[in-house]
Design an enzyme around this catalytic site. Structure first.
Site, PDB file in Angstrom:
ATOM      1  N   SER A  43       0.824  -1.200   0.000  1.00  0.00           N
ATOM      2  CA  SER A  43       0.000   0.000   0.000  1.00  0.00           C
ATOM      3  C   SER A  43       0.870   1.266   0.000  1.00  0.00           C
ATOM      4  O   SER A  43       1.667   1.457  -0.899  1.00  0.00           O
ATOM      5  CB  SER A  43      -0.955  -0.043   1.197  1.00  0.00           C
ATOM      6  OG  SER A  43      -2.021   0.862   1.019  1.00  0.00           O
ATOM      7  N   ASP A 160      -6.023  -3.384  -2.645  1.00  0.00           N
ATOM      8  CA  ASP A 160      -5.019  -3.024  -1.648  1.00  0.00           C
ATOM      9  C   ASP A 160      -4.411  -4.244  -0.942  1.00  0.00           C
ATOM     10  O   ASP A 160      -5.130  -5.053  -0.352  1.00  0.00           O
ATOM     11  CB  ASP A 160      -5.689  -2.117  -0.604  1.00  0.00           C
ATOM     12  CG  ASP A 160      -4.691  -1.352   0.247  1.00  0.00           C
ATOM     13  OD1 ASP A 160      -3.556  -1.824   0.399  1.00  0.00           O
ATOM     14  OD2 ASP A 160      -5.059  -0.280   0.758  1.00  0.00           O
TER      15      ASP A 160
END
Length: 296
Positions: A43, A160
């Site tokens: 991320s 993500d």
């Protein structure tokens, strides 16, 4: 015969706006000539880790963020999806910003080997991204569900990486690193902060989020319980991987000091998070240097 230097891996974890602390960590490691032979990230950790792997110029990366600021940057990244059945934003604005940092490089062009993590939403599997265009890989790794549309890449539909692996120490182990430095932004459950909301809508916000003393009186409401559920799961996974690292860098950042609205409104808050990362890395320097010396 000269002694061989140990292979050093750096792992940068997820954490939203708290990720600006990664800039501070990278600055200290760079300034103290700590050699980094491999970087893994998830991320926001993938964003800063990939940018550094491409440029080895942390000052340039820091300047890019401070120069644009989050207000200007946020507007550039607002590209509403025409058919938002998978996410409200297309993500092209984010991808353009990543491109401006890494200049369209592929993994094979990087100055430091790098891998990042995304989640295959169809299977729930952790997907390691380490080939092809680095821009697309980073974009996939930080594709926050609902906010951004998932990324189609290598026959996967990716979101993500924080969902499955917020601190990918396993990638550094896979790369046969002798010393693993892990930077965790969620190594423990951080204390919650109050929601003050927009001044003119304060009464509405109080009903939804609670007033400034809400956490002391009632602790949790509907939205906070939903958010806390994911926080607890992330913390458990993070702690499991953090224990496997040789050096643990854990910048202490409260939710209050890293709210999105504060980062949007002030470069000062961005600099403050960077400074917290610097301080955490400085504390870890003696241990890092000792390990390098003992393994040489």
């Amino acid at each position: 015969m000269t002694n061989k230097r140990p292979k050093i891996g750096l792992v940068l974890g997820s954490g939203g706006t708290r990720g600006f602390a990664h800039i501070g960590v990278l600055k200290i490691l760079h300034q103290n000539n700590i050699p980094i032979d491999f970087i893994a990230g998830t991320s926001i950790g993938a964003l800063f880790g990939g940018a550094y792997a491409a440029t080895k110029n942390i000052e340039k990366i820091e300047k890019a963020f401070l120069m644009h600021g989050w207000i200007k940057g946020a507007f550039k990244m607002l590209d509403p999806a025409l058919s938002p059945h998978r996410g409200f934003l297309e993500g092209n604005g984010v991808e353009d910003f990543i491109y401006s940092l890494v200049k369209g490089k592929e993994f094979s062009d990087l100055k430091i080997p790098f891998s990042c993590v995304a989640c295959d939403i169809a299977t729930g599997r952790e997907i390691e991204l380490s080939s092809g265009k680095i821009t697309q890989a980073i974009r996939a790794s930080l594709s926050i569900p609902v906010i951004f549309k998932p990324v189609h890449l290598d026959n996967h539909l990716l979101i993500d990486g924080d969902i499955v692996n917020p601190l990918p120490v396993n990638l550094a182990k896979k790369a046969d690193c002798d010393i693993i430095i892990a930077v965790s932004l969620t190594d423990k459950l951080v204390s919650q902060t109050s929601w003050r909301g927009v001044r003119k809508m304060r009464n509405v916000w109080k009903k939804i989020f609670g007033d400034r003393y809400f956490w002391k009186k009632q602790r949790f409401n509907l939205l906070s319980v939903m958010a806390r559920r994911h926080t607890i799961l992330r913390q458990k996974i993070t702690q499991m991987y953090l224990e496997q690292a040789d050096v643990k860098i854990t910048p202490r950042i409260s939710l209050k000091s890293a709210t999105w609205i504060k980062i949007y409104n002030s470069r000062y808050n961005m600099k403050r998070l960077i400074k917290i990362g610097e301080e955490a890395a400085e504390k870890a320097l003696p241990e890092i240097k000792k390990l390098i010396s003992h393994n040489t």
